[in-house]
Motif scaffolding. Structure first.
Motif, PDB file in Angstrom:
ATOM      1  N   LYS A   1     -77.082 -20.917 -27.021  1.00 49.46           N
ATOM      2  CA  LYS A   1     -77.943 -19.838 -26.515  1.00 49.46           C
ATOM      3  C   LYS A   1     -79.393 -20.011 -26.982  1.00 49.46           C
ATOM      4  N   VAL A   2     -79.543 -20.597 -28.173  1.00 42.27           N
ATOM      5  CA  VAL A   2     -80.883 -20.890 -28.707  1.00 42.27           C
ATOM      6  C   VAL A   2     -80.844 -22.327 -29.212  1.00 42.27           C
ATOM      7  N   LEU A   3     -81.859 -23.108 -28.859  1.00 42.64           N
ATOM      8  CA  LEU A   3     -81.923 -24.491 -29.328  1.00 42.64           C
ATOM      9  C   LEU A   3     -83.369 -24.802 -29.684  1.00 42.64           C
ATOM     10  N   ASN A   4     -83.569 -25.421 -30.838  1.00 42.49           N
ATOM     11  CA  ASN A   4     -84.928 -25.729 -31.323  1.00 42.49           C
ATOM     12  C   ASN A   4     -85.822 -24.487 -31.289  1.00 42.49           C
ATOM     13  N   LYS A   5     -85.248 -23.350 -31.655  1.00 38.70           N
ATOM     14  CA  LYS A   5     -85.968 -22.060 -31.723  1.00 38.70           C
ATOM     15  C   LYS A   5     -86.374 -21.519 -30.352  1.00 38.70           C
ATOM     16  N   ASN A   6     -85.828 -22.071 -29.301  1.00 38.99           N
ATOM     17  CA  ASN A   6     -86.106 -21.550 -27.961  1.00 38.99           C
ATOM     18  C   ASN A   6     -84.868 -20.846 -27.411  1.00 38.99           C
ATOM     19  N   VAL A   7     -85.076 -19.622 -26.940  1.00 37.73           N
ATOM     20  CA  VAL A   7     -83.967 -18.890 -26.315  1.00 37.73           C
ATOM     21  C   VAL A   7     -83.762 -19.498 -24.928  1.00 37.73           C
ATOM     22  N   ILE A   8     -82.570 -20.050 -24.717  1.00 41.23           N
ATOM     23  CA  ILE A   8     -82.307 -20.740 -23.458  1.00 41.23           C
ATOM     24  C   ILE A   8     -81.874 -19.742 -22.386  1.00 41.23           C
ATOM     25  N   ALA A   9     -81.174 -18.703 -22.844  1.00 42.46           N
ATOM     26  CA  ALA A   9     -80.533 -17.810 -21.878  1.00 42.46           C
ATOM     27  C   ALA A   9     -81.504 -16.870 -21.155  1.00 42.46           C
ATOM     28  N   LEU A  10     -82.715 -16.699 -21.673  1.00 38.89           N
ATOM     29  CA  LEU A  10     -83.659 -15.748 -21.073  1.00 38.89           C
ATOM     30  C   LEU A  10     -85.066 -16.341 -21.076  1.00 38.89           C
ATOM     31  N   SER A  11     -85.876 -15.939 -20.090  1.00 39.88           N
ATOM     32  CA  SER A  11     -87.238 -16.450 -20.031  1.00 39.88           C
ATOM     33  C   SER A  11     -88.188 -15.528 -20.804  1.00 39.88           C
ATOM     34  N   LYS A  12     -88.974 -16.129 -21.690  1.00 38.68           N
ATOM     35  CA  LYS A  12     -89.926 -15.357 -22.498  1.00 38.68           C
ATOM     36  C   LYS A  12     -90.961 -14.683 -21.589  1.00 38.68           C
ATOM     37  N   ASP A  13     -91.403 -15.381 -20.561  1.00 41.61           N
ATOM     38  CA  ASP A  13     -92.400 -14.800 -19.642  1.00 41.61           C
ATOM     39  C   ASP A  13     -91.850 -13.557 -18.952  1.00 41.61           C
ATOM     40  N   GLU A  14     -90.567 -13.636 -18.546  1.00 40.13           N
ATOM     41  CA  GLU A  14     -89.947 -12.477 -17.894  1.00 40.13           C
ATOM     42  C   GLU A  14     -89.884 -11.290 -18.866  1.00 40.13           C
ATOM     43  N   ILE A  15     -89.557 -11.578 -20.116  1.00 39.65           N
ATOM     44  CA  ILE A  15     -89.453 -10.519 -21.132  1.00 39.65           C
ATOM     45  C   ILE A  15     -90.821  -9.836 -21.326  1.00 39.65           C
ATOM     46  N   LEU A  16     -91.866 -10.647 -21.418  1.00 42.90           N
ATOM     47  CA  LEU A  16     -93.203 -10.078 -21.647  1.00 42.90           C
ATOM     48  C   LEU A  16     -93.665  -9.255 -20.439  1.00 42.90           C
ATOM     49  N   GLU A  17     -93.293  -9.703 -19.259  1.00 40.16           N
ATOM     50  CA  GLU A  17     -93.659  -8.968 -18.045  1.00 40.16           C
ATOM     51  C   GLU A  17     -92.930  -7.612 -17.987  1.00 40.16           C
ATOM     52  N   ILE A  18     -91.660  -7.624 -18.329  1.00 38.51           N
ATOM     53  CA  ILE A  18     -90.881  -6.374 -18.358  1.00 38.51           C
ATOM     54  C   ILE A  18     -91.529  -5.390 -19.334  1.00 38.51           C
ATOM     55  N   ALA A  19     -91.876  -5.888 -20.516  1.00 40.88           N
ATOM     56  CA  ALA A  19     -92.452  -5.023 -21.554  1.00 40.88           C
ATOM     57  C   ALA A  19     -93.779  -4.435 -21.071  1.00 40.88           C
ATOM     58  N   GLU A  20     -94.592  -5.261 -20.429  1.00 40.19           N
ATOM     59  CA  GLU A  20     -95.908  -4.814 -19.960  1.00 40.19           C
ATOM     60  C   GLU A  20     -95.762  -3.740 -18.869  1.00 40.19           C
ATOM     61  N   ASN A  21     -94.822  -3.960 -17.949  1.00 41.07           N
ATOM     62  CA  ASN A  21     -94.585  -2.977 -16.872  1.00 41.07           C
ATOM     63  C   ASN A  21     -94.215  -1.613 -17.436  1.00 41.07           C
ATOM     64  N   TRP A  22     -93.312  -1.604 -18.415  1.00 41.54           N
ATOM     65  CA  TRP A  22     -92.871  -0.314 -18.976  1.00 41.54           C
ATOM     66  C   TRP A  22     -93.962   0.320 -19.837  1.00 41.54           C
ATOM     67  N   LYS A  23     -94.745  -0.508 -20.510  1.00 41.54           N
ATOM     68  CA  LYS A  23     -95.850   0.037 -21.308  1.00 41.54           C
ATOM     69  C   LYS A  23     -96.786   0.809 -20.381  1.00 41.54           C
ATOM     70  N   ARG A  24     -97.057   0.221 -19.207  1.00 39.75           N
ATOM     71  CA  ARG A  24     -97.953   0.875 -18.242  1.00 39.75           C
ATOM     72  C   ARG A  24     -97.358   2.207 -17.778  1.00 39.75           C
ATOM     73  N   LYS A  25     -96.079   2.163 -17.378  1.00 34.62           N
ATOM     74  CA  LYS A  25     -95.446   3.400 -16.871  1.00 34.62           C
ATOM     75  C   LYS A  25     -95.426   4.489 -17.936  1.00 34.62           C
ATOM     76  N   ILE A  26     -95.052   4.127 -19.172  1.00 29.55           N
ATOM     77  CA  ILE A  26     -94.947   5.141 -20.229  1.00 29.55           C
ATOM     78  C   ILE A  26     -96.326   5.657 -20.625  1.00 29.55           C
ATOM     79  N   SER A  27     -97.309   4.774 -20.692  1.00 26.59           N
ATOM     80  CA  SER A  27     -98.677   5.189 -21.065  1.00 26.59           C
ATOM     81  C   SER A  27     -99.263   6.129 -20.032  1.00 26.59           C
ATOM     82  N   GLU A  28     -98.949   5.907 -18.771  1.00 27.25           N
ATOM     83  CA  GLU A  28     -99.526   6.726 -17.710  1.00 27.25           C
ATOM     84  C   GLU A  28     -98.803   8.055 -17.525  1.00 27.25           C
ATOM     85  N   SER A  29     -97.677   8.228 -18.212  1.00 24.94           N
ATOM     86  CA  SER A  29     -96.876   9.446 -17.971  1.00 24.94           C
ATOM     87  C   SER A  29     -97.447  10.650 -18.714  1.00 24.94           C
TER      88      SER A  29
END
Ligand SMILES: [Zn+2]
Length: 435
Positions: free
Chosen positions: A407-435
Motif C-alpha cells: 500500500k505504501v512503497l518508498n514512502k509513497n502511498v500507492i493506493a491513493l493520489s496525493k493530488d486528489e487528496i489535496l483537491e478534496i481538502a481544498e474543495n471542502w475548505k472553500r465550502k466550510i469557509s463560505e458557510s
C-alpha cells in the motif's frame, strides 16, 4: 524451495511484538495467500518469488489506531484553541449539522486513510455517521476498519432516534462485513445514551459477536453529569446497567477512580488511550500506569483530527510515554516496548483480533510495516524500540503491507493520489469557509 507471493529479505531488525517480544536481526519474512508463512533467519534460502531487499529497515506489525472519527479530517484545525463547549457548539456541531453527508464522510475518510497509511496504520476503529461511506472507501483502498455508527439519544446526521441508529447498524453488519470491514456498534457515551439504549446496543454486540465501542470518562463534565443523574461514576454506572464485558472498547478513560480501574480489570474492558486529544481539549491525563498495573488492556487511539490534529500513532505513543513519565515523575513507566505494544499487540487484543493481527508470526495476516532506520536522526541505533518511540515519526514509515499487498512503497502511498487528496481538502475548505 517453496514458492511465496512476496519475500522481504535482509530486514535489519524484525520486532515481532509477540508474547515473548521475539526479535530477529538481518532476517526475512515470506508471505503467501495474504499471510506470513515463515519468519526468521535464512528464510530467503527456503522460498522463491518476488523479493524486496529491506536493508536498513525495521519491521513491525501494522499499527492499530483504536479510536478515531476519520471523516473529521475535513475539520482539522477548525475552531482550535477554544474552550470545549465553545469549540463544539459554535464550530464543530454547526458545520457537522450542515454538511455531514455520504460525500462529506467519503471525502474526509479518503484524506484520513491516506494519512493513516502514510503513517503505518493498517487497522483503525471509527465512530461517525454514514459508515457505509467509510466502508466504501476502505474496501476500495484495502485498509482494515472496525466501523461503528455513533448512536445517541437525540437526532444525529445519521439517524433521528437511537433505535434507527441500531437498525442501521444491524443492516450495516449484514451488508458490509468482509475482509476489510469489521462492523462494531457505537453507543456514543454514557451521558448521551440511556441505560435502555446501552442495553439494546450490547444485545446487538452479543448477537453479532462484535465490538461495543463507546467514549467513557472523557471529561470531568461527563463524570459530574453521570454522578448527578445516576449517583454513580461512569464505569460503575455502566457496570450496574450490565454492559461491561470483554467486547467493550472504552475510549479515553481519563478520570477513573481506583474502584473503576478494578472493575475495568475484572470485566476485561479494553481501553483506547488518546493522550494528544485529551491534552489538546484540556480534558486531563488518563492514569495509564495504574490501569496497566491492574491488568487492563490499554491500546492507543488518535481520536479525530479536529482534536489532535494528526493521525500518527507513532507520535501518539511517543506522547504517551513522555506524558506518563512526567506526570508520575518516574522515568521507568511506559518504557519503549510497552509504548509500542499499545500500538500493536494490545491494539489487536482490544479488538479481539489477536489471533489474526498485532504481531509478526507465521500464520498471522501479513499486515507489516517497515521503518526506514537508515536516516541520520535514527542513528546511532542502540535500541530499535526506543528509536521508533522517541526518535521517529510516522513519516519514517517506508513500506506498508496489508494482507501482503503493498500500500505504501518508498514512502509513497500507492493506493491513493496525493493530488486528489489535496483537491478534496481544498474543495471542502472553500465550502466550510463560505458557510
Ligand atoms: Zn472520540
Amino acid at each position: 524451495m517453496e514458492r511465496a507471493d512476496l519475500i522481504l529479505t535482509d530486514i535489519s531488525y524484525i520486532l515481532t511484538m509477540d508474547e515473548n517480544l521475539t526479535e530477529y536481526k538481518d532476517a526475512d519474512i515470506a508471505i503467501k495467500d495474504k499471510k506470513i508463512v515463515a519468519i526468521g533467519k535464512d528464510i530467503k534460502n527456503r522460498y522463491y518469488g518476488k523479493t524486496i531487499v529491506c536493508k536498513g529497515k525495521i519491521a513491525l506489525p501494522g499499527l492499530i489506531n483504536t479510536h478515531t472519527h476519520a471523516a473529521m479530517t475535513l475539520l482539522r484545525g477548525y475552531g482550535s484553541d477554544n474552550p470545549l463547549k465553545v469549540w463544539l457548539e459554535e464550530y464543530i456541531w454547526p458545520v457537522e449539522g450542515k454538511f455531514v453527508s455520504y460525500d462529506f464522510v467519503k471525502d474526509g475518510t479518503k484524506i484520513a486513510v491516506y494519512e493513516m497509511l502514510r503513517n503505518g496504520i493498517t487497522t483503525f476503529v471509527d465512530m461517525y455517521f454514514y459508515e457505509n461511506a467509510v466502508a466504501d472507501v476502505i474496501n476500495e483502498i484495502g485498509i482494515r476498519g472496525v466501523l461503528s455508527t455513533g448512536i445517541l439519544d437525540f437526532p444525529t446526521p445519521g439517524a433521528k432516534t437511537p433505535d434507527e441508529g441500531i437498525e442501521k447498524t444491524i443492516s450495516f453488519i449484514k451488508e458490509y462485513s468482509g475482509e476489510f470491514v469489521y462492523p462494531a456498534i457505537g453507543p456514543h457515551a454514557p451521558y448521551t445514551c440511556s441505560p435502555e439504549t446501552l442495553k439494546k446496543c450490547m444485545d446487538v454486540a452479543e448477537k453479532y459477536d462484535i465490538i461495543f465501542h463507546i467514549h467513557v470518562s472523557e471529561t470531568e463534565f461527563e463524570v459530574e453529569t453521570i454522578k448527578e443523574k445516576y449517583g454513580k461514576t461512569p464505569v460503575e454506572h455502566l457496570d450496574s446497567v450490565g454492559v461491561l464485558n470483554d467486547r467493550v472498547l472504552a475510549a479515553h478513560m481519563v478520570h477513573p477512580t481506583e474502584r473503576e480501574i478494578e472493575i475495568l480489570a475484572e470485566k476485561d474492558v479494553k481501553v483506547s488511550h488518546c493522550p494528544e486529544s485529551n491534552l489538546k481539549l484540556a480534558s486531563g491525563v488518563a492514569p495509564v500506569p495504574e490501569m496497566l498495573k491492574a491488568g487492563v488492556t490499554v491500546s492507543v487511539g488518535t481520536d479525530g483530527t479536529a482534536s489532535n490534529d494528526d493521525l500518527d500513532i507513532i507520535g501518539e505513543v511517543s506522547t504517551a510515554a513522555k506524558l506518563h513519565k512526567g506526570i508520575s515523575k518516574d522515568p521507568t513507566v511506559i518504557n519503549a516496548k510497552q509504548a509500542l505494544l499499545m500500538a500493536t499487540r494490545e491494539g489487536a487484543k482490544a479488538l479481539r483480533m489477536y489471533d489474526k493481527l498485532g504481531s509478526l508470526e507465521a500464520g498471522k495476516i501479513a499486515d507489516i510495516i517497515l521503518i526506514d532506520a537508515s536516516q541520520p536522526h535514527l542513528n546511532p541505533l542502540f535500541d530499535p524500540y526506543t528509536q521508533i518511540v522517541h526518535s521517529s515519526k510516522g513519516s519514517d514509515v517506508d513500506t506498508v503491507l496489508i494482507g501482503g499487498e503493498i500500500k505504501v512503497l518508498n514512502k509513497n502511498v500507492i493506493a491513493l493520489s496525493k493530488d486528489e487528496i489535496l483537491e478534496i481538502a481544498e474543495n471542502w475548505k472553500r465550502k466550510i469557509s463560505e458557510s
